[in-house]
Design a protein around this motif. Structure first.
Motif, PDB file in Angstrom:
ATOM      1  N   GLY A  50      22.717  13.506   2.581  1.00  0.00           N
ATOM      2  CA  GLY A  50      22.951  13.363   1.151  1.00  0.00           C
ATOM      3  C   GLY A  50      24.371  12.909   0.881  1.00  0.00           C
ATOM      4  O   GLY A  50      25.291  13.170   1.670  1.00  0.00           O
ATOM      5  N   LEU A  51      24.552  12.190  -0.213  1.00  0.00           N
ATOM      6  CA  LEU A  51      25.865  11.725  -0.630  1.00  0.00           C
ATOM      7  C   LEU A  51      26.024  11.911  -2.131  1.00  0.00           C
ATOM      8  O   LEU A  51      25.054  11.789  -2.894  1.00  0.00           O
ATOM      9  N   VAL A  52      27.241  12.176  -2.571  1.00  0.00           N
ATOM     10  CA  VAL A  52      27.574  12.151  -3.985  1.00  0.00           C
ATOM     11  C   VAL A  52      28.831  11.311  -4.139  1.00  0.00           C
ATOM     12  O   VAL A  52      29.756  11.401  -3.318  1.00  0.00           O
ATOM     13  N   ILE A  70      29.054   8.002 -11.609  1.00  0.00           N
ATOM     14  CA  ILE A  70      28.752   9.099 -10.687  1.00  0.00           C
ATOM     15  C   ILE A  70      27.300   8.945 -10.245  1.00  0.00           C
ATOM     16  O   ILE A  70      26.426   8.632 -11.060  1.00  0.00           O
ATOM     17  N   SER A  71      27.063   9.113  -8.941  1.00  0.00           N
ATOM     18  CA  SER A  71      25.707   8.919  -8.427  1.00  0.00           C
ATOM     19  C   SER A  71      25.499   9.789  -7.205  1.00  0.00           C
ATOM     20  O   SER A  71      26.448  10.314  -6.602  1.00  0.00           O
ATOM     21  N   THR A  72      24.246   9.932  -6.821  1.00  0.00           N
ATOM     22  CA  THR A  72      23.894  10.647  -5.597  1.00  0.00           C
ATOM     23  C   THR A  72      22.795   9.881  -4.884  1.00  0.00           C
ATOM     24  O   THR A  72      21.934   9.257  -5.521  1.00  0.00           O
ATOM     25  N   SER A  73      22.839   9.911  -3.549  1.00  0.00           N
ATOM     26  CA  SER A  73      21.815   9.289  -2.708  1.00  0.00           C
ATOM     27  C   SER A  73      21.272  10.342  -1.756  1.00  0.00           C
ATOM     28  O   SER A  73      22.040  11.141  -1.205  1.00  0.00           O
ATOM     29  N   GLN A  74      19.966  10.325  -1.558  1.00  0.00           N
ATOM     30  CA  GLN A  74      19.302  11.266  -0.659  1.00  0.00           C
ATOM     31  C   GLN A  74      18.380  10.474   0.258  1.00  0.00           C
ATOM     32  O   GLN A  74      17.597   9.648  -0.207  1.00  0.00           O
ATOM     33  N   GLY A  75      18.491  10.734   1.566  1.00  0.00           N
ATOM     34  CA  GLY A  75      17.657   9.989   2.488  1.00  0.00           C
ATOM     35  C   GLY A  75      17.774  10.495   3.908  1.00  0.00           C
ATOM     36  O   GLY A  75      18.065  11.675   4.138  1.00  0.00           O
ATOM     37  N   PHE A  76      17.591   9.589   4.868  1.00  0.00           N
ATOM     38  CA  PHE A  76      17.584   9.960   6.279  1.00  0.00           C
ATOM     39  C   PHE A  76      18.536   9.075   7.067  1.00  0.00           C
ATOM     40  O   PHE A  76      18.660   7.876   6.794  1.00  0.00           O
ATOM     41  N   GLN A  77      19.193   9.672   8.056  1.00  0.00           N
ATOM     42  CA  GLN A  77      20.039   8.956   9.001  1.00  0.00           C
ATOM     43  C   GLN A  77      19.157   8.515  10.166  1.00  0.00           C
ATOM     44  O   GLN A  77      18.820   9.302  11.049  1.00  0.00           O
ATOM     45  N   GLN A 190      29.605  15.523   7.959  1.00  0.00           N
ATOM     46  CA  GLN A 190      30.350  15.828   6.743  1.00  0.00           C
ATOM     47  C   GLN A 190      31.600  14.946   6.713  1.00  0.00           C
ATOM     48  O   GLN A 190      32.424  14.988   7.625  1.00  0.00           O
ATOM     49  N   ALA A 191      31.742  14.156   5.671  1.00  0.00           N
ATOM     50  CA  ALA A 191      32.851  13.202   5.623  1.00  0.00           C
ATOM     51  C   ALA A 191      33.171  12.825   4.190  1.00  0.00           C
ATOM     52  O   ALA A 191      32.347  12.983   3.284  1.00  0.00           O
ATOM     53  N   VAL A 192      34.382  12.317   4.005  1.00  0.00           N
ATOM     54  CA  VAL A 192      34.825  11.744   2.733  1.00  0.00           C
ATOM     55  C   VAL A 192      34.913  10.233   2.908  1.00  0.00           C
ATOM     56  O   VAL A 192      35.454   9.748   3.911  1.00  0.00           O
ATOM     57  N   ASP A 193      34.381   9.498   1.945  1.00  0.00           N
ATOM     58  CA  ASP A 193      34.403   8.034   1.987  1.00  0.00           C
ATOM     59  C   ASP A 193      35.281   7.508   0.856  1.00  0.00           C
ATOM     60  O   ASP A 193      35.140   7.930  -0.300  1.00  0.00           O
ATOM     61  N   ILE A 194      36.166   6.597   1.182  1.00  0.00           N
ATOM     62  CA  ILE A 194      37.009   5.931   0.189  1.00  0.00           C
ATOM     63  C   ILE A 194      36.695   4.446   0.252  1.00  0.00           C
ATOM     64  O   ILE A 194      36.828   3.825   1.325  1.00  0.00           O
ATOM     65  N   ALA A 220      36.803   1.034  -7.496  1.00  0.00           N
ATOM     66  CA  ALA A 220      37.048   1.907  -6.353  1.00  0.00           C
ATOM     67  C   ALA A 220      36.233   3.178  -6.526  1.00  0.00           C
ATOM     68  O   ALA A 220      35.871   3.557  -7.648  1.00  0.00           O
ATOM     69  N   SER A 221      35.941   3.833  -5.391  1.00  0.00           N
ATOM     70  CA  SER A 221      35.115   5.042  -5.454  1.00  0.00           C
ATOM     71  C   SER A 221      35.506   5.985  -4.345  1.00  0.00           C
ATOM     72  O   SER A 221      36.117   5.602  -3.330  1.00  0.00           O
ATOM     73  N   VAL A 222      35.142   7.248  -4.523  1.00  0.00           N
ATOM     74  CA  VAL A 222      35.284   8.267  -3.490  1.00  0.00           C
ATOM     75  C   VAL A 222      33.960   8.999  -3.404  1.00  0.00           C
ATOM     76  O   VAL A 222      33.310   9.256  -4.432  1.00  0.00           O
ATOM     77  N   ALA A 223      33.528   9.316  -2.184  1.00  0.00           N
ATOM     78  CA  ALA A 223      32.230   9.948  -1.979  1.00  0.00           C
ATOM     79  C   ALA A 223      32.353  11.054  -0.936  1.00  0.00           C
ATOM     80  O   ALA A 223      33.259  11.040  -0.092  1.00  0.00           O
ATOM     81  N   TYR A 224      31.425  11.978  -1.032  1.00  0.00           N
ATOM     82  CA  TYR A 224      31.319  13.037  -0.018  1.00  0.00           C
ATOM     83  C   TYR A 224      29.904  13.005   0.538  1.00  0.00           C
ATOM     84  O   TYR A 224      28.929  12.935  -0.214  1.00  0.00           O
TER      85      TYR A 224
END
Length: 226
Positions: A50-52, A70-77, A190-194, A220-224
């Motif tokens: 999952g990502l937000v 603001i958004s969220t994604s749910q899926g599979f790796q 678990q990671a932060v994306d910039i 620009a965006s930041v995600a977890y």
């Protein structure tokens, strides 16, 4: 003669039943394959992710506006480098119109039975494709692509540029590139994306020329992710 008639009838019945038999065989094969398609997700061999994400986007060109997203994604790796999922979000749109917007209304035949605004909310629904370049246990690069549609959550006309938006759904394209930074050495998922992103929205646009417009923006965006 009667035996010949019976044989012909049997052959006819057999030929008639062949398409039905073939169709049943196809359905049977599909039913047998369903568990093999679903079991990886249920067993965990395709790991849930999952990502937000939150960000800001500024459009360029004639139709000037700002988006807070603001958004969220749910899926599979599916592998160490590929994620696919579905998502939704809320984008708050702050549009800017020209100083002579009121004069343009009268000249273009604006429908005064409709109210107008410069602030509105939109809801994007999308498929999310994410590619990780490098070792996921350390800082790496990512490429993300969101493709779908976005709905205007308002019945009001949106004042933008020297005109107004009236449609309530848009084609949505949102690619991003950036850096992925793990936050947990024991759990690298678990990671932060910039990231830096581009946003494309297209919609029907009503005015006296009956034309379409395109909104292009950069941000620009930041995600977890977990």
């Amino acid at each position: 003669m009667r035996i010949t008639t019976i044989i012909k009838g049997c052959l006819l019945a057999l030929m008639t039943s062949l398409p039905l038999t073939q169709a049943n065989a196809q359905y049977y094969e599909i039913a047998n394959r369903l568990p093999s398609l679903i079991s990886p997700a249920l067993s965990g061999s395709m790991k849930y992710k999952g990502l937000v994400e939150a960000g800001y986007n500024k459009t360029v060109g004639t139709y000037n506006s700002d988006f807070f997203e603001i958004s969220t994604s749910q899926g599979f790796q599916y592998s160490n480098w590929f994620f696919m999922g579905v998502g939704l979000g809320v984008d708050v749109l702050f549009a800017h119109h020209n100083d002579n917007w009121g004069n343009w209304q009268r000249a273009s035949g604006f429908d005064f039975n409709h109210s107008s605004t410069t602030t509105a909310a939109m809801m994007p629904l999308f498929t999310d494709f994410r590619f990780t370049l490098g070792n996921t246990s350390s800082a790496s690069f990512f490429i993300d692509l969101k493709v779908g549609c976005s709905f205007l959550l308002s019945n009001k006309y949106i004042e933008i540029g020297n005109g107004y938006l009236t449609n309530q759904q848009y084609f949505y394209l949102h690619p991003s590139i950036g850096i992925r930074i793990p936050t947990n050495s024991k759990n690298p998922k678990q990671a932060v994306d910039i990231g830096l992103n581009y946003k494309l929205l297209t919609s029907n646009y009503w005015n006296s020329w009956d034309r379409n417009i395109t909104l292009n923006g950069f941000g620009a965006s930041v995600a977890y992710e977990w």
